[in-house]
Write an enzyme that holds these catalytic residues in place. Structure first.
Site, PDB file in Angstrom:
ATOM      1  N   LYS A 183      51.862 -25.989  33.008  1.00 34.04           N
ATOM      2  CA  LYS A 183      52.949 -25.835  34.249  1.00 34.04           C
ATOM      3  C   LYS A 183      52.365 -25.497  35.418  1.00 34.04           C
ATOM      4  CE  LYS A 183      55.921 -23.600  30.754  1.00 34.04           C
ATOM      5  NZ  LYS A 183      56.157 -22.235  30.068  1.00 34.04           N
ATOM      6  N   GLU A 207      54.972 -23.925  19.882  1.00 32.19           N
ATOM      7  CA  GLU A 207      54.303 -23.467  20.995  1.00 32.19           C
ATOM      8  C   GLU A 207      54.012 -22.038  21.037  1.00 32.19           C
ATOM      9  OE1 GLU A 207      56.282 -25.228  24.063  1.00 32.19           O
ATOM     10  OE2 GLU A 207      55.712 -23.756  25.652  1.00 32.19           O
TER      11      GLU A 207
HETATM   12 MG    MG Z   1      56.566 -22.046  26.431  1.00 29.13          MG
END
Ligand code: MG
Length: 359
Positions: free
Chosen positions: A268, A219
Protein backbone atom coordinates in the site's frame (compact mmCIF):
# COMPACT_ATOMS: atom_id res chain seq x y z
CA UNK A 1 11.24 21.93 -13.94
CA UNK A 2 11.36 23.15 -10.33
CA UNK A 3 8.92 22.86 -7.43
CA UNK A 4 7.33 26.26 -6.80
CA UNK A 5 4.50 25.60 -4.37
CA UNK A 6 3.33 22.84 -2.00
CA UNK A 7 -0.19 23.24 -0.61
CA UNK A 8 -2.26 21.02 1.69
CA UNK A 9 -6.04 20.85 2.11
CA UNK A 10 -8.30 18.83 4.44
CA UNK A 11 -11.21 16.80 3.01
CA UNK A 12 -13.90 14.58 4.51
CA UNK A 13 -16.22 12.36 2.48
CA UNK A 14 -18.88 10.20 4.19
CA UNK A 15 -19.12 6.45 3.41
CA UNK A 16 -22.53 5.13 2.35
CA UNK A 17 -21.99 2.07 4.64
CA UNK A 18 -19.51 1.88 7.55
CA UNK A 19 -16.28 -0.04 6.78
CA UNK A 20 -15.54 -2.46 9.65
CA UNK A 21 -12.40 -4.51 10.30
CA UNK A 22 -10.82 -6.16 13.36
CA UNK A 23 -8.89 -2.91 13.89
CA UNK A 24 -11.38 -0.11 13.25
CA UNK A 25 -14.66 1.24 11.93
CA UNK A 26 -14.60 4.06 9.35
CA UNK A 27 -17.68 6.20 8.65
CA UNK A 28 -16.03 9.25 7.06
CA UNK A 29 -13.04 9.15 4.69
CA UNK A 30 -10.88 12.02 5.89
CA UNK A 31 -7.70 12.99 4.09
CA UNK A 32 -5.00 15.55 3.50
CA UNK A 33 -4.88 16.47 -0.19
CA UNK A 34 -1.54 17.75 -1.52
CA UNK A 35 -1.16 20.06 -4.52
CA UNK A 36 2.31 20.66 -5.93
CA UNK A 37 2.81 23.40 -8.53
CA UNK A 38 5.97 23.61 -10.67
CA UNK A 39 7.57 26.66 -12.28
CA UNK A 40 6.26 25.62 -15.73
CA UNK A 41 2.68 25.57 -14.36
CA UNK A 42 2.41 21.76 -14.05
CA UNK A 43 0.17 20.72 -11.14
CA UNK A 44 0.50 17.39 -9.32
CA UNK A 45 -1.98 15.89 -6.83
CA UNK A 46 -1.58 13.56 -3.86
CA UNK A 47 -3.67 12.25 -0.96
CA UNK A 48 -3.08 10.74 2.47
CA UNK A 49 -5.79 9.51 4.86
CA UNK A 50 -5.18 9.28 8.62
CA UNK A 51 -4.96 5.64 9.83
CA UNK A 52 -3.81 5.94 13.44
CA UNK A 53 -4.16 2.22 14.27
CA UNK A 54 -2.18 1.15 11.17
CA UNK A 55 0.41 3.80 10.26
CA UNK A 56 0.13 5.97 13.38
CA UNK A 57 -0.45 8.95 11.08
CA UNK A 58 -3.20 11.47 11.92
CA UNK A 59 -4.58 14.39 9.88
CA UNK A 60 -2.52 16.80 11.99
CA UNK A 61 0.69 14.77 11.82
CA UNK A 62 0.41 14.38 8.03
CA UNK A 63 -0.22 18.11 7.60
CA UNK A 64 2.63 18.98 9.97
CA UNK A 65 5.15 16.64 8.30
CA UNK A 66 4.36 18.07 4.85
CA UNK A 67 4.18 21.75 5.83
CA UNK A 68 6.99 21.90 8.39
CA UNK A 69 9.49 19.28 7.21
CA UNK A 70 8.98 18.21 3.59
CA UNK A 71 7.85 21.45 1.96
CA UNK A 72 10.81 23.64 3.11
CA UNK A 73 13.23 20.94 1.91
CA UNK A 74 11.80 20.43 -1.58
CA UNK A 75 10.75 23.95 -2.66
CA UNK A 76 13.02 25.13 -5.50
CA UNK A 77 14.31 21.58 -6.18
CA UNK A 78 14.38 20.21 -9.73
CA UNK A 79 12.19 17.22 -10.52
CA UNK A 80 14.53 16.05 -13.22
CA UNK A 81 17.05 14.70 -10.69
CA UNK A 82 14.23 12.70 -9.16
CA UNK A 83 16.47 10.03 -7.68
CA UNK A 84 17.92 12.76 -5.45
CA UNK A 85 14.49 14.13 -4.66
CA UNK A 86 12.98 10.78 -3.58
CA UNK A 87 16.11 9.82 -1.61
CA UNK A 88 15.80 13.13 0.22
CA UNK A 89 12.06 12.70 0.85
CA UNK A 90 12.75 9.39 2.60
CA UNK A 91 15.67 10.65 4.67
CA UNK A 92 14.06 13.89 5.91
CA UNK A 93 12.14 12.15 8.69
CA UNK A 94 11.54 8.56 9.81
CA UNK A 95 8.11 6.88 9.54
CA UNK A 96 5.36 9.39 8.56
CA UNK A 97 4.79 7.14 5.55
CA UNK A 98 1.38 8.66 4.70
CA UNK A 99 2.77 12.21 4.39
CA UNK A 100 5.63 10.91 2.22
CA UNK A 101 3.17 8.94 0.07
CA UNK A 102 0.98 11.98 -0.64
CA UNK A 103 4.00 14.06 -1.71
CA UNK A 104 5.52 11.13 -3.66
CA UNK A 105 2.36 10.65 -5.76
CA UNK A 106 2.12 14.38 -6.52
CA UNK A 107 5.78 14.38 -7.63
CA UNK A 108 5.21 11.33 -9.87
CA UNK A 109 2.12 13.09 -11.27
CA UNK A 110 4.31 16.10 -12.28
CA UNK A 111 7.16 13.95 -13.60
CA UNK A 112 5.02 11.79 -15.86
CA UNK A 113 3.19 14.88 -17.17
CA UNK A 114 6.61 16.31 -18.06
CA UNK A 115 7.32 13.10 -20.01
CA UNK A 116 3.85 13.33 -21.59
CA UNK A 117 2.95 9.79 -20.45
CA UNK A 118 0.17 8.42 -18.25
CA UNK A 119 1.89 7.52 -14.96
CA UNK A 120 1.35 3.76 -15.39
CA UNK A 121 3.23 3.94 -18.71
CA UNK A 122 5.99 6.09 -17.20
CA UNK A 123 6.43 3.27 -14.61
CA UNK A 124 6.28 0.34 -17.02
CA UNK A 125 2.81 0.20 -18.56
CA UNK A 126 2.19 -3.53 -18.10
CA UNK A 127 -1.64 -3.39 -18.32
CA UNK A 128 -4.37 -0.79 -18.77
CA UNK A 129 -7.26 -2.49 -16.99
CA UNK A 130 -7.58 -3.98 -13.48
CA UNK A 131 -10.23 -6.04 -11.70
CA UNK A 132 -10.90 -5.02 -8.08
CA UNK A 133 -12.26 -7.18 -5.29
CA UNK A 134 -14.96 -5.89 -2.93
CA UNK A 135 -14.75 -5.91 0.86
CA UNK A 136 -17.32 -7.58 3.10
CA UNK A 137 -17.06 -5.74 6.45
CA UNK A 138 -16.94 -7.79 9.64
CA UNK A 139 -20.47 -8.11 11.07
CA UNK A 140 -22.74 -10.98 12.20
CA UNK A 141 -22.47 -14.11 10.01
CA UNK A 142 -26.03 -13.51 8.71
CA UNK A 143 -25.34 -9.87 7.79
CA UNK A 144 -22.08 -10.83 6.07
CA UNK A 145 -23.85 -13.54 4.08
CA UNK A 146 -26.44 -11.00 2.89
CA UNK A 147 -23.76 -8.41 2.03
CA UNK A 148 -21.68 -10.98 0.12
CA UNK A 149 -24.71 -12.04 -1.90
CA UNK A 150 -25.51 -8.41 -2.75
CA UNK A 151 -21.94 -7.72 -3.94
CA UNK A 152 -21.93 -10.84 -6.13
CA UNK A 153 -25.26 -9.69 -7.64
CA UNK A 154 -23.57 -6.35 -8.40
CA UNK A 155 -21.00 -8.28 -10.46
CA UNK A 156 -17.99 -8.69 -8.17
CA UNK A 157 -16.04 -11.93 -8.75
CA UNK A 158 -13.63 -11.65 -5.81
CA UNK A 159 -14.68 -10.88 -2.23
CA UNK A 160 -12.30 -9.76 0.50
CA UNK A 161 -13.88 -10.93 3.74
CA UNK A 162 -12.90 -9.22 6.97
CA UNK A 163 -12.50 -11.56 9.96
CA UNK A 164 -10.40 -11.67 13.15
CA UNK A 165 -12.69 -9.56 15.34
CA UNK A 166 -14.12 -12.24 17.65
CA UNK A 167 -13.31 -15.92 18.23
CA UNK A 168 -12.21 -18.05 15.30
CA UNK A 169 -15.33 -20.28 15.54
CA UNK A 170 -17.46 -17.25 14.70
CA UNK A 171 -15.15 -16.48 11.77
CA UNK A 172 -15.67 -19.99 10.38
CA UNK A 173 -19.44 -19.48 10.76
CA UNK A 174 -19.11 -16.21 8.82
CA UNK A 175 -17.38 -17.89 5.88
CA UNK A 176 -19.77 -20.84 5.98
CA UNK A 177 -22.75 -18.49 5.80
CA UNK A 178 -21.18 -16.60 2.88
CA UNK A 179 -20.42 -19.83 0.96
CA UNK A 180 -24.03 -21.01 1.52
CA UNK A 181 -25.25 -17.83 -0.14
CA UNK A 182 -22.78 -17.31 -3.00
CA UNK A 183 -21.69 -20.86 -3.81
CA UNK A 184 -18.10 -21.97 -4.34
CA UNK A 185 -17.08 -20.31 -7.64
CA UNK A 186 -16.58 -16.76 -6.36
CA UNK A 187 -13.06 -16.17 -5.00
CA UNK A 188 -12.86 -15.43 -1.29
CA UNK A 189 -9.79 -13.86 0.29
CA UNK A 190 -9.79 -13.44 4.08
CA UNK A 191 -8.27 -10.54 5.96
CA UNK A 192 -7.81 -11.10 9.71
CA UNK A 193 -6.08 -7.70 10.19
CA UNK A 194 -3.74 -9.17 12.87
CA UNK A 195 -6.70 -10.58 14.81
CA UNK A 196 -5.50 -14.17 15.38
CA UNK A 197 -2.68 -15.83 17.28
CA UNK A 198 -0.45 -18.09 15.18
CA UNK A 199 -1.32 -21.56 16.57
CA UNK A 200 -5.04 -20.80 16.54
CA UNK A 201 -4.70 -19.43 13.00
CA UNK A 202 -3.09 -22.67 11.78
CA UNK A 203 -5.86 -24.70 13.39
CA UNK A 204 -8.60 -22.51 11.91
CA UNK A 205 -7.16 -22.37 8.39
CA UNK A 206 -6.65 -26.16 8.39
CA UNK A 207 -10.28 -26.54 9.44
CA UNK A 208 -11.35 -24.29 6.55
CA UNK A 209 -9.28 -26.48 4.21
CA UNK A 210 -10.95 -29.65 5.61
CA UNK A 211 -14.38 -28.05 5.13
CA UNK A 212 -13.44 -27.18 1.49
CA UNK A 213 -14.37 -23.53 2.03
CA UNK A 214 -12.11 -22.68 -0.92
CA UNK A 215 -10.17 -19.72 0.49
CA UNK A 216 -7.80 -18.12 -2.04
CA UNK A 217 -5.54 -16.53 0.58
CA UNK A 218 -5.46 -15.27 4.16
CA UNK A 219 -4.11 -11.81 4.78
CA UNK A 220 -2.18 -10.84 7.94
CA UNK A 221 -3.47 -13.56 10.30
CA UNK A 222 -1.18 -12.50 13.19
CA UNK A 223 0.04 -9.23 14.79
CA UNK A 224 2.28 -7.09 12.56
CA UNK A 225 5.44 -7.56 14.67
CA UNK A 226 5.10 -11.37 14.88
CA UNK A 227 7.13 -12.45 11.83
CA UNK A 228 7.91 -15.84 13.40
CA UNK A 229 4.20 -16.39 13.97
CA UNK A 230 3.50 -15.37 10.37
CA UNK A 231 6.04 -17.95 9.20
CA UNK A 232 4.51 -20.61 11.46
CA UNK A 233 1.13 -20.02 9.78
CA UNK A 234 2.66 -19.95 6.27
CA UNK A 235 4.50 -23.22 6.90
CA UNK A 236 1.58 -24.86 8.69
CA UNK A 237 -1.17 -24.60 6.05
CA UNK A 238 -1.67 -25.13 2.30
CA UNK A 239 -3.64 -21.87 1.85
CA UNK A 240 -1.60 -18.87 0.63
CA UNK A 241 -0.67 -16.40 3.39
CA UNK A 242 -0.23 -12.71 2.63
CA UNK A 243 1.70 -10.15 4.70
CA UNK A 244 0.05 -6.74 5.00
CA UNK A 245 0.66 -4.79 8.23
CA UNK A 246 3.99 -6.70 8.72
CA UNK A 247 5.44 -5.04 5.62
CA UNK A 248 5.67 -1.26 5.43
CA UNK A 249 9.25 -0.75 4.18
CA UNK A 250 11.57 -2.51 1.71
CA UNK A 251 13.65 -3.59 4.76
CA UNK A 252 10.64 -5.35 6.32
CA UNK A 253 9.82 -6.89 2.93
CA UNK A 254 13.40 -8.20 2.71
CA UNK A 255 13.06 -9.79 6.18
CA UNK A 256 9.77 -11.52 5.28
CA UNK A 257 11.13 -12.63 1.88
CA UNK A 258 14.46 -14.03 3.09
CA UNK A 259 12.77 -15.99 5.89
CA UNK A 260 9.93 -17.11 3.56
CA UNK A 261 7.45 -15.93 6.20
CA UNK A 262 4.64 -15.21 3.72
CA UNK A 263 3.61 -16.38 0.24
CA UNK A 264 2.39 -12.96 -0.91
CA UNK A 265 2.82 -9.28 0.00
CA UNK A 266 0.17 -6.56 0.07
CA UNK A 267 1.76 -3.24 -0.92
CA UNK A 268 0.00 0.00 0.00
CA UNK A 269 1.41 3.41 -0.88
CA UNK A 270 0.45 4.69 2.60
CA UNK A 271 2.65 2.04 4.24
CA UNK A 272 5.57 2.23 1.80
CA UNK A 273 5.67 6.05 1.72
CA UNK A 274 4.69 6.18 -1.96
CA UNK A 275 5.55 4.72 -5.34
CA UNK A 276 9.35 5.08 -5.08
CA UNK A 277 9.61 2.57 -2.21
CA UNK A 278 6.60 0.51 -3.38
CA UNK A 279 8.60 -0.26 -6.54
CA UNK A 280 11.54 -1.45 -4.44
CA UNK A 281 9.27 -3.81 -2.45
CA UNK A 282 7.72 -5.20 -5.62
CA UNK A 283 11.15 -5.69 -7.24
CA UNK A 284 12.48 -7.55 -4.18
CA UNK A 285 9.37 -9.75 -4.09
CA UNK A 286 9.53 -10.47 -7.82
CA UNK A 287 13.16 -11.60 -7.55
CA UNK A 288 12.09 -13.98 -4.74
CA UNK A 289 9.15 -15.37 -6.75
CA UNK A 290 6.56 -13.73 -4.50
CA UNK A 291 3.60 -11.98 -6.15
CA UNK A 292 2.13 -8.76 -4.78
CA UNK A 293 -1.31 -7.33 -4.31
CA UNK A 294 -1.74 -3.56 -4.28
CA UNK A 295 -4.32 -2.36 -1.80
CA UNK A 296 -5.24 0.91 -0.15
CA UNK A 297 -6.63 2.54 2.96
CA UNK A 298 -10.08 4.14 2.76
CA UNK A 299 -9.03 6.72 0.17
CA UNK A 300 -10.87 8.78 -2.43
CA UNK A 301 -10.48 8.21 -6.16
CA UNK A 302 -7.42 10.50 -6.01
CA UNK A 303 -5.22 8.23 -3.87
CA UNK A 304 -6.58 5.09 -5.55
CA UNK A 305 -5.78 6.52 -8.99
CA UNK A 306 -2.10 6.77 -7.93
CA UNK A 307 -2.13 3.24 -6.48
CA UNK A 308 -3.83 1.88 -9.61
CA UNK A 309 -1.21 3.50 -11.87
CA UNK A 310 1.53 1.76 -9.88
CA UNK A 311 -0.34 -1.58 -9.80
CA UNK A 312 -1.07 -1.49 -13.54
CA UNK A 313 2.56 -0.79 -14.41
CA UNK A 314 4.07 -3.99 -12.96
CA UNK A 315 3.81 -7.63 -14.06
CA UNK A 316 4.42 -8.94 -10.53
CA UNK A 317 1.34 -7.16 -9.14
CA UNK A 318 -1.37 -9.73 -9.74
CA UNK A 319 -4.12 -8.80 -7.27
CA UNK A 320 -5.95 -5.50 -6.84
CA UNK A 321 -7.88 -4.23 -3.82
CA UNK A 322 -9.27 -0.89 -4.96
CA UNK A 323 -12.87 -0.83 -3.74
CA UNK A 324 -12.57 2.17 -1.38
CA UNK A 325 -13.95 4.83 -3.80
CA UNK A 326 -17.02 2.62 -4.37
CA UNK A 327 -17.84 2.95 -0.65
CA UNK A 328 -17.95 6.76 -0.70
CA UNK A 329 -21.15 8.80 -0.84
CA UNK A 330 -19.59 11.42 -3.12
CA UNK A 331 -16.71 11.83 -5.55
CA UNK A 332 -14.35 14.81 -5.11
CA UNK A 333 -12.29 14.08 -8.22
CA UNK A 334 -12.70 14.82 -11.95
CA UNK A 335 -10.56 12.62 -14.20
CA UNK A 336 -8.45 9.73 -12.91
CA UNK A 337 -9.34 6.02 -13.06
CA UNK A 338 -12.79 4.97 -14.22
CA UNK A 339 -14.89 2.20 -12.68
CA UNK A 340 -17.18 -0.01 -14.70
CA UNK A 341 -18.49 -2.39 -12.03
CA UNK A 342 -15.50 -4.47 -10.91
CA UNK A 343 -13.29 -3.27 -13.80
CA UNK A 344 -11.00 -0.25 -13.55
CA UNK A 345 -9.60 1.55 -16.60
CA UNK A 346 -6.46 3.67 -16.36
CA UNK A 347 -6.65 7.19 -17.84
CA UNK A 348 -4.89 7.99 -21.13
CA UNK A 349 -3.93 11.59 -20.24
CA UNK A 350 -0.37 12.30 -19.03
CA UNK A 351 0.30 11.98 -15.28
CA UNK A 352 -2.33 10.69 -12.88
CA UNK A 353 -4.96 12.08 -15.25
CA UNK A 354 -6.62 14.04 -12.43
CA UNK A 355 -8.28 17.16 -13.82
CA UNK A 356 -9.79 18.71 -10.72
CA UNK A 357 -10.10 17.98 -7.01
CA UNK A 358 -12.86 19.62 -4.96
CA UNK A 359 -10.97 21.01 -1.98
MG1 MG B 1 -5.18 -6.04 4.99
Amino acid sequence: MKINRVETFRTAVPLHTPFKTALRTVEVAEAIVVKITCDDGTVGWGEAPPTVVITGDSLSSIEWAIQQVIKPAIIGKSLLNYEQLFQQLHSLLVRNSSAKAAVDMALYDCLSQYCNLPLYQFLGGYRQELETDYTVSVNSPKEMGEDAEAYVKQGFNVLKVKVGKDDIETDIKRIHEIRQRIGYDIKIRLDANQGWESKAAVKAIRKMEDLDLNIELVEQPVPAHDIEGLKRVTDGVDTLIMADESVFTPYQAFEVLKTRSADLINIKLMKAGGIYYAQKINDLAEVCGVECMVGSMIETRLGITAAAHFAASKKNVTRFDFDAPLMLAKDIVTGGIEYNGRMITLPTQPGLGIERVLV
